[in-house]
Enzyme design. Structure first.
Site, PDB file in Angstrom:
ATOM      1  N   ALA A 160       1.291   2.855   4.607  1.00 21.58           N
ATOM      2  CA  ALA A 160       1.413   1.460   4.167  1.00 21.58           C
ATOM      3  C   ALA A 160       0.286   0.636   4.776  1.00 21.58           C
ATOM      4  O   ALA A 160      -0.621   1.177   5.393  1.00 21.58           O
ATOM      5  CB  ALA A 160       2.777   0.908   4.577  1.00 21.58           C
ATOM      6  N   ASN A 161       0.313  -0.675   4.582  1.00 14.03           N
ATOM      7  CA  ASN A 161      -0.652  -1.574   5.216  1.00 14.03           C
ATOM      8  C   ASN A 161       0.067  -2.851   5.629  1.00 14.03           C
ATOM      9  O   ASN A 161       1.259  -3.007   5.380  1.00 14.03           O
ATOM     10  CB  ASN A 161      -1.830  -1.848   4.265  1.00 14.03           C
ATOM     11  N   ARG A 162      -0.654  -3.765   6.269  1.00 13.22           N
ATOM     12  CA  ARG A 162      -0.026  -4.929   6.899  1.00 13.22           C
ATOM     13  C   ARG A 162       0.146  -6.133   5.986  1.00 13.22           C
ATOM     14  O   ARG A 162       0.436  -7.223   6.455  1.00 13.22           O
ATOM     15  CB  ARG A 162      -0.839  -5.363   8.123  1.00 13.22           C
TER      16      ARG A 162
END
Ligand code: CTP
Ligand code: CA
Length: 225
Positions: A33-35
Site C-alpha cells: 500500500a502507500n500513505r
C-alpha cells in the site's frame, strides 16, 4: 435548489472521482500500500457535489467518511478501481486523485506465506493498469474533461507537464511532495494547475480550498462550452 445551497453550475453533469490508495495483495493477509489519506480526492468529490454534479467516487481503502451527496464505490486494488471507473462511464468529467499503486505482486499467493526455513520470499512485481491514461484515451467514452494529479519532487512543473502530455489528460494538478512540505497525508496543499496552454500556481491552502477552487474551474470550463 434546496434551501441553503449555493449555485449549482454542474447540475445535470456526472463527475467521476478516484481517491485514496490501492491495496495490492501479497497473500490472504498481507498487501502492498502507500500513505495516501484520500483527503484531497474526497474533498474534490464533495466540492463537485456541492456545485450540483452527480458524483461517483471510486475510493481505495481510507479512513475518510463517505462524502455527502456522492455515490461511493469502495475498492481495494488498482484493477478493481479501473473496473469500477469503466462501469461508471459515461461521465462529463473525471478527476483522478487516487494514489494508485504502480505495481502489484505478479502471482498473489492463495495461502498465507510461511517461514519455511528457506529464507524470505522474492516478490515479483508487475505493472498495474493506468486508470488516468485509460480514461484519457477511452475514445468515444472519454469524459469531456479529464483531470489528473502529479505528486512530484524536483522540477515539479516540467515533470507534470510531461506527465499531462504522456497520459493524454486535459489538466494536471501538480504538487510538490518533497520532504518538509507536509503535503502527503497533511491538511494543506500547494498546487499548480497545468493545462495544454499554460499553468497557474495557486497559493498554499487547505485541501478543502483546493477542492473548491478546482470544482469552480471545472464548472467554468463547462460554462464556456
Ligand atoms: N494514475 C492512475 N493509475 C495508475 C497510476 C497513476 O490513474 N496506475 C493517476 C493518478 O491518479 C494521478 C496520475 O495518474 O492522477 C499521476 O500519478 P503518478 O503516480 O504521479 O504518475 P505515474 O504515471 O504513476 O508516474 P510516477 O512514476 O511518477 O509515479
Ligand atoms: Ca505512480
Amino acid at each position: 435548489q434546496a434551501e441553503g445551497e449555493g449555485p449549482q453550475p454542474l447540475a445535470g453533469r456526472h463527475a467521476l472521482v478516484t481517491s485514496g490508495p490501492t491495496h495490492e495483495p501479497i497473500d490472504p493477509v498481507r498487501y502492498i500500500a502507500n500513505r495516501s489519506s484520500g483527503k484531497q480526492g474526497h474533498a474534490i468529490a464533495a466540492a463537485l457535489a456541492r456545485l450540483g454534479a452527480a458524483v461517483t467516487l471510486v475510493s481505495g481503502p481510507t479512513r475518510q467518511p463517505d462524502p455527502a451527496g456522492c455515490r461511493v464505490v469502495h475498492v481495494e486494488t488498482a484493477r478493481e478501481m479501473l473496473a469500477a471507473c469503466e462501469a461508471a462511464l459515461p461521465a462529463d468529467v473525471a478527476v483522478c486523485a487516487a494514489a494508485v499503486a504502480d505495481w502489484r505482486v505478479a502471482a498473489e499467493a492463495d495461502r498465507k506465506l510461511k517461514k519455511d526455513g528457506s529464507g524470505p520470499p522474492a516478490l515479483a512485481l508487475t505493472e498495474n493498469p493506468d486508470i488516468l491514461a485509460t480514461l484519457s484515451q477511452a475514445g468515444p467514452r472519454r469524459p469531456a474533461l479529464v483531470v489528473g494529479f502529479a505528486a512530484e519532487t524536483g522540477d515539479v512543473l516540467a515533470y507534470a507537464a510531461a506527465k499531462r502530455a504522456r497520459k493524454g489528460c486535459d489538466w494536471i494538478v501538480a504538487n510538490d511532495v518533497s520532504p518538509g512540505t507536509g503535503t502527503f497525508g497533511g491538511s494543506d496543499n500547494t498546487v499548480h494547475l497545468i493545462r495544454a496552454d499554460g499553468s497557474d500556481s495557486w497559493p498554499t491552502m487547505s485541501k478543502e480550498a483546493v477542492a473548491a477552487r478546482l470544482a469552480e474551474a471545472i464548472a467554468g470550463q463547462f460554462e464556456r462550452r
